[in-house]
Design a protein around this motif. Structure first.
Motif, mmCIF file in Angstrom:
data_model
loop_
_atom_site.group_PDB
_atom_site.id
_atom_site.type_symbol
_atom_site.label_atom_id
_atom_site.label_comp_id
_atom_site.label_asym_id
_atom_site.label_seq_id
_atom_site.Cartn_x
_atom_site.Cartn_y
_atom_site.Cartn_z
ATOM 1 N N UNK A 1 -8.161 23.909 -0.619
ATOM 2 C CA UNK A 1 -8.017 22.647 -0.688
ATOM 3 C C UNK A 1 -6.512 22.210 -0.576
ATOM 4 N N UNK A 2 -6.087 22.904 -1.679
ATOM 5 C CA UNK A 2 -4.645 22.896 -1.886
ATOM 6 C C UNK A 2 -3.410 23.310 -0.569
ATOM 7 N N UNK A 3 -3.728 24.199 -0.166
ATOM 8 C CA UNK A 3 -3.176 25.170 1.194
ATOM 9 C C UNK A 3 -2.354 25.993 0.378
ATOM 10 N N UNK A 4 -3.579 26.175 0.261
ATOM 11 C CA UNK A 4 -2.754 27.866 -1.273
ATOM 12 C C UNK A 4 -3.632 29.128 -0.523
ATOM 13 N N UNK A 5 -3.023 30.814 0.102
ATOM 14 C CA UNK A 5 -4.282 31.229 0.698
ATOM 15 C C UNK A 5 -3.856 31.832 -0.521
ATOM 16 N N UNK A 6 -4.951 32.125 -0.767
ATOM 17 C CA UNK A 6 -5.487 32.803 -2.195
ATOM 18 C C UNK A 6 -5.697 33.795 -2.726
ATOM 19 N N UNK A 7 -5.815 34.826 -1.644
ATOM 20 C CA UNK A 7 -6.437 36.087 -1.265
ATOM 21 C C UNK A 7 -6.962 36.792 0.550
ATOM 22 N N UNK A 8 -7.699 37.078 0.526
ATOM 23 C CA UNK A 8 -8.339 37.736 2.328
ATOM 24 C C UNK A 8 -10.142 37.937 1.857
ATOM 25 N N UNK A 9 -10.832 38.005 2.374
ATOM 26 C CA UNK A 9 -11.647 38.470 2.791
ATOM 27 C C UNK A 9 -11.873 39.715 4.052
ATOM 28 N N UNK A 10 -12.366 40.953 3.562
ATOM 29 C CA UNK A 10 -11.766 41.517 4.505
ATOM 30 C C UNK A 10 -13.174 43.208 4.793
ATOM 31 N N UNK A 11 -13.192 43.343 6.012
ATOM 32 C CA UNK A 11 -14.070 44.451 5.880
ATOM 33 C C UNK A 11 -12.904 45.823 7.017
#
Length: 190
Positions: free
Chosen positions: A145-155
């Protein structure tokens, strides 16, 4: 000669937002330690693997120095670093920042679909191709919600996969879902 004994250069993108992300991850209590939240992140990674039909999936938080697999799904008896990470327990949940494709997703701030990583010279030279055997990647950023890309989800898979638009939409939907869970976790005080 580059690190890791290969003659291929590592082409990890420059991350201008690393310190802001690291601070946000610390505030959220993510990416630094093993705690009870692993159960929910691991369960989510299991769900990602089930939905995408892949042997490996990850909920990955990335700070300025490394990647942290808060959620990890691997097949039983898997070989390679991801399998070793799963069998080694929580201590094996870190990966160098210049390995894999998640750092690219993080900096780009948008999903990445690689049906066959070897079709792309920039991605074919990544250490995970030779070291782990990754051939296919589908990932999306976790933007809070703050606009920060925290990480990812991936397959990921060890064989090429035709993800198509359906795969892209699926991983983006899963990313939004885990971000909602992270925000609920923050509101509830972890």
């Amino acid at each position: 000669m580059t690190p890791y004994g290969t003659s291929r250069p590592l082409l990890t993108p420059v991350d201008q937002d690393g310190s802001r992300r690291s601070a946000r991850l610390r505030k959220l209590g993510l990416g630094e330690r093993a705690d009870a939240s692993f159960v929910s992140f691991d369960a989510f990674a299991d769900r990602v693997a089930e939905v995408t039909g892949t042997p490996f999936s990850i909920v990955n938080f990335i700070d300025g120095n490394r990647q942290f697999f808060a959620g990890l799904h691997t097949p039983a008896g898997a070989d390679g670093d991801l399998g070793a990470a799963a069998s080694a327990g929580r201590s094996g949940r870190y990966l160098a920042r210049d390995h894999g494709y998640c750092p690219h997703v993080l900096v780009r701030r948008k999903a990445l679909v690689l049906e066959d990583v070897c079709d792309f010279p920039r991605f074919a030279g990544n250490p995970v191709v030779d070291d782990i055997g990754i051939r296919s990647y589908l990932g999306a950023p976790l933007i809070d919600r703050t606009g920060v890309a925290l990480g990812t989800v991936c397959a990921v898979d060890t064989v090429p996969r035709p993800w198509g638009r359906a795969g892209l939409e699926t991983i983006k939907l899963l990313a939004r879902e885990i971000v909602v869970q992270i925000e609920r976790r923050e509101v509830s005080g972890f």
